[in-house]
Design an enzyme around this catalytic site. Structure first.
Site, PDB file in Angstrom:
ATOM      1  CB  THR A  46     -47.451 105.947  93.064  1.00 22.12           C
ATOM      2  OG1 THR A  46     -47.833 106.534  91.932  1.00 22.12           O
ATOM      3  CG2 THR A  46     -45.792 106.226  93.159  1.00 22.12           C
ATOM      4  CE1 TYR A 109     -38.175 113.023 104.066  1.00 16.34           C
ATOM      5  CE2 TYR A 109     -35.970 111.653 104.220  1.00 16.34           C
ATOM      6  CZ  TYR A 109     -37.124 112.494 104.652  1.00 16.34           C
ATOM      7  OH  TYR A 109     -36.773 113.009 106.021  1.00 16.34           O
ATOM      8  CE1 TYR A 135     -45.300 109.346  87.450  1.00 19.01           C
ATOM      9  CE2 TYR A 135     -45.387 107.389  89.029  1.00 19.01           C
ATOM     10  CZ  TYR A 135     -46.006 108.691  88.439  1.00 19.01           C
ATOM     11  OH  TYR A 135     -47.156 108.841  89.009  1.00 19.01           O
ATOM     12  NE  ARG A 140     -48.627 109.823  93.773  1.00 15.10           N
ATOM     13  CZ  ARG A 140     -49.349 109.268  94.890  1.00 15.10           C
ATOM     14  NH1 ARG A 140     -48.491 108.888  95.957  1.00 15.10           N
ATOM     15  NH2 ARG A 140     -50.312 109.031  94.775  1.00 15.10           N
ATOM     16  CE  LYS A 164     -48.072 107.864  85.245  1.00 11.94           C
ATOM     17  NZ  LYS A 164     -48.442 107.115  86.678  1.00 11.94           N
ATOM     18  CB  ILE A 206     -49.598 105.892  82.775  1.00 12.02           C
ATOM     19  CG1 ILE A 206     -48.832 105.113  81.517  1.00 12.02           C
ATOM     20  CG2 ILE A 206     -49.665 104.878  84.016  1.00 12.02           C
ATOM     21  CD1 ILE A 206     -47.103 104.650  82.101  1.00 12.02           C
TER      22      ILE A 206
END
Length: 297
Positions: A46, A109, A135, A140, A164, A206
């Site tokens: 991202t 979303y 992830y 987000r 992650k 990460i």
């Protein structure tokens, strides 16, 4: 997977003044990370502003990083989205020969239930020729992958090798660490809690900031993995201001301001993102100064 222990970095996509991909700057960033001692590179996460890249630009980014890296560090490729069938199609279409794993973000979303998230990653695991890293980044995506769902996926699919974890919630991190299968990797996706995750039993990070100040950040994680607590936290406190600054006005505007301060790349981002303010750039420039020019031995 030992190649994913330590510090990975989610690479930015630098742009020229006209907002085309700056391949020369991207090559310099890759070499900066290699020289700084990071352990692996994450391509098209991202932080790379992947949502605003065309398919041709994504391939250009992949080709540039593979060429610049020249087989030096392991590479992980970000392939994720909120359309499960499209994610699977992309996995099948991409040439994955140069990558050791896929990093796939939780669907955003749509706000799926935990069962929906499980079924999404089940479908990816069943169609991926490479190991998969989940992830989780609720800030987000709008939804959190609960530890129970993570553990269910970890136990049910051998090629889902890690997560992650970027919730920033250490209680959640420790729940996963406590009950995970032996070889399942918990990798921090949150710079501020990366060292704490490692000290609790995680395998590394990460990072976003790690690509800007790779020597100090990767050394901090290495010391944490070696249980050198005092030395590791000394670096944590030296880096902590920067960890906050780069997210103050959103990612990757902050880390791109770091690269501009280092003279490596321009700080431009594509709309709907905007560059860091002058005030933030000034603070970032002061933070970065002591770390400039540091390299791994």
């Amino acid at each position: 997977m030992e190649k994913l222990v330590g510090t990975g970095v989610a690479l930015v996509t630098p742009f020229k003044e006209d907002f085309t991909v700056d391949t020369m700057a991207l090559t310099t960033i890759v070499k900066h990370c290699i020289d700084g001692g990071v352990d692996y590179l994450v391509v098209l996460g991202t932080t790379a502003e992947t949502a605003t890249l065309t398919e041709a630009e994504k391939q250009l980014v992949i080709d540039t990083i593979i060429s610049a890296n020249a087989g030096t560090l392991p590479l992980v490729l970000g392939i994720g989205g909120n359309n499960t069938s499209n994610v699977i199609e992309t996995i099948k279409r991409r040439n994955l020969d140069d990558f050791i794993a896929i990093l796939s973000v939780s669907p955003y979303y749509n706000k799926p239930t935990q069962e929906g998230i499980y079924q999404h990653f089940k479908a990816i695991a069943e169609n991926s020729p490479l190991p998969v890293i989940i992830y989780n980044v609720p800030s987000r995506t709008g939804s959190n992958i609960l530890p129970s769902t993570v553990l269910r996926l970890a136990n049910d699919f051998g090629n889902i090798i890690g997560i992650k974890e970027a919730s920033g919630d250490m209680a959640q991190v420790m729940h996963i660490l406590k009950d995970k299968p032996k070889n399942f990797m918990v990798i921090s996706g949150d710079d501020m809690t990366a060292l704490s995750t490692v000290m609790a039993g995680g395998m590394g990070v990460i990072s976003v900031l790690g690509q800007g100040v790779p020597f100090a950040f990767s050394k901090m994680i290495r010391l944490g993995l070696q249980d050198q607590v005092k030395a590791a936290f000394k670096l944590q406190y030296a880096l902590q201001e920067g960890m906050g600054l780069i997210f103050e006005e959103g990612n990757p505007a902050g880390i791109k301001a770091v690269f501009e301060a280092l003279g490596i790349a321009k700080s431009g981002v594509r709309l709907p993102l905007v560059p860091a303010s002058d005030q933030l750039r000034d603070k970032i420039e002061k933070f970065v100064k002591p770390f400039a020019g540091q390299h791994a031995q």
